[in-house]
Design an enzyme around this catalytic site. Structure first.
Site, PDB file in Angstrom:
ATOM      1  N   LEU A 147      50.071  84.461 127.916  1.00 48.50           N
ATOM      2  CA  LEU A 147      49.233  83.929 128.991  1.00 48.50           C
ATOM      3  C   LEU A 147      49.196  84.982 130.092  1.00 48.50           C
ATOM      4  CD1 LEU A 147      47.570  81.641 130.201  1.00 48.50           C
ATOM      5  CD2 LEU A 147      49.684  80.653 131.068  1.00 48.50           C
ATOM      6  N   LEU A 148      48.218  85.873 129.988  1.00 51.94           N
ATOM      7  CA  LEU A 148      48.111  86.988 130.920  1.00 51.94           C
ATOM      8  C   LEU A 148      47.677  86.502 132.294  1.00 51.94           C
ATOM      9  CD1 LEU A 148      46.196  89.532 128.646  1.00 51.94           C
ATOM     10  CD2 LEU A 148      48.667  89.342 128.980  1.00 51.94           C
ATOM     11  N   HIS A 149      48.388  86.953 133.312  1.00 52.83           N
ATOM     12  CA  HIS A 149      48.027  86.613 134.681  1.00 52.83           C
ATOM     13  C   HIS A 149      48.781  87.512 135.651  1.00 52.83           C
ATOM     14  CE1 HIS A 149      51.737  84.446 133.894  1.00 52.83           C
ATOM     15  NE2 HIS A 149      51.939  84.406 135.196  1.00 52.83           N
ATOM     16  N   ALA A 150      48.240  87.609 136.842  1.00 57.61           N
ATOM     17  CA  ALA A 150      48.890  88.288 137.951  1.00 57.61           C
ATOM     18  C   ALA A 150      48.660  87.400 139.174  1.00 57.61           C
ATOM     19  CB  ALA A 150      48.317  89.686 138.148  1.00 57.61           C
TER      20      ALA A 150
END
Length: 147
Positions: A66-69
């Site tokens: 779950l890619l996030h920044a």
């Protein structure tokens, strides 16, 4: 309209045969959101920098990242993107293979809670991850998310 269909546009769902490494997988997975103005290019760089600094915190389980920044790292508008890799990638040598990359662009800490709840329910059953990874078309993948 359910919150998933408002957060995931069909054009942000893709199947990719192969990437060179985990950094390229992040580029490929986030690029639709950059291209359509949901995030700045800096968001993509932020995900990579955060992973280098803190480790791949976004790898949730085998096959799923779950890619996030942070929102202040370049989010313009809320949106999701979904990328299925036909050949898996590893974010660290001893880590699990990842075939499903879900990119989350959230503008604040709360606006995406319902979508996160739906994703947690969906991904709480490993067979759903497998079903998505083995889908034949991007339309089929999109259907799993908005059904």
């Amino acid at each position: 309209m359910n919150s998933m269909s408002s957060m995931l546009k069909r054009e942000n769902v893709q199947i990719v045969e192969k990437v060179f490494d985990w950094q390229e997988s992040v580029h490929v997975a986030v690029q639709p959101l950059v291209d359509q103005g949901y995030v700045e290019y800096a968001y993509l760089e932020g995900i990579i920098q955060n992973a280098i600094e803190y480790g791949p915190y976004f790898v949730i389980c085998p096959d799923l990242a779950l890619l996030h920044a942070r929102p202040d790292q370049g989010v313009i508008k809320r949106q999701l993107a979904v990328t299925v890799l036909r050949e898996p990638v590893r974010f660290k040598e001893e880590g699990p293979d990842v075939r499903l990359l879900v990119t989350l662009a959230a503008t604040d800490a709360d606006g995406h809670i319902e979508v996160m709840r739906q994703l947690a329910t969906m991904f709480g059953e490993p067979e759903n991850i497998t079903k998505i990874c083995e889908a034949q078309t991007a339309d089929e993948i999109y259907g799993y998310f908005v059904a």
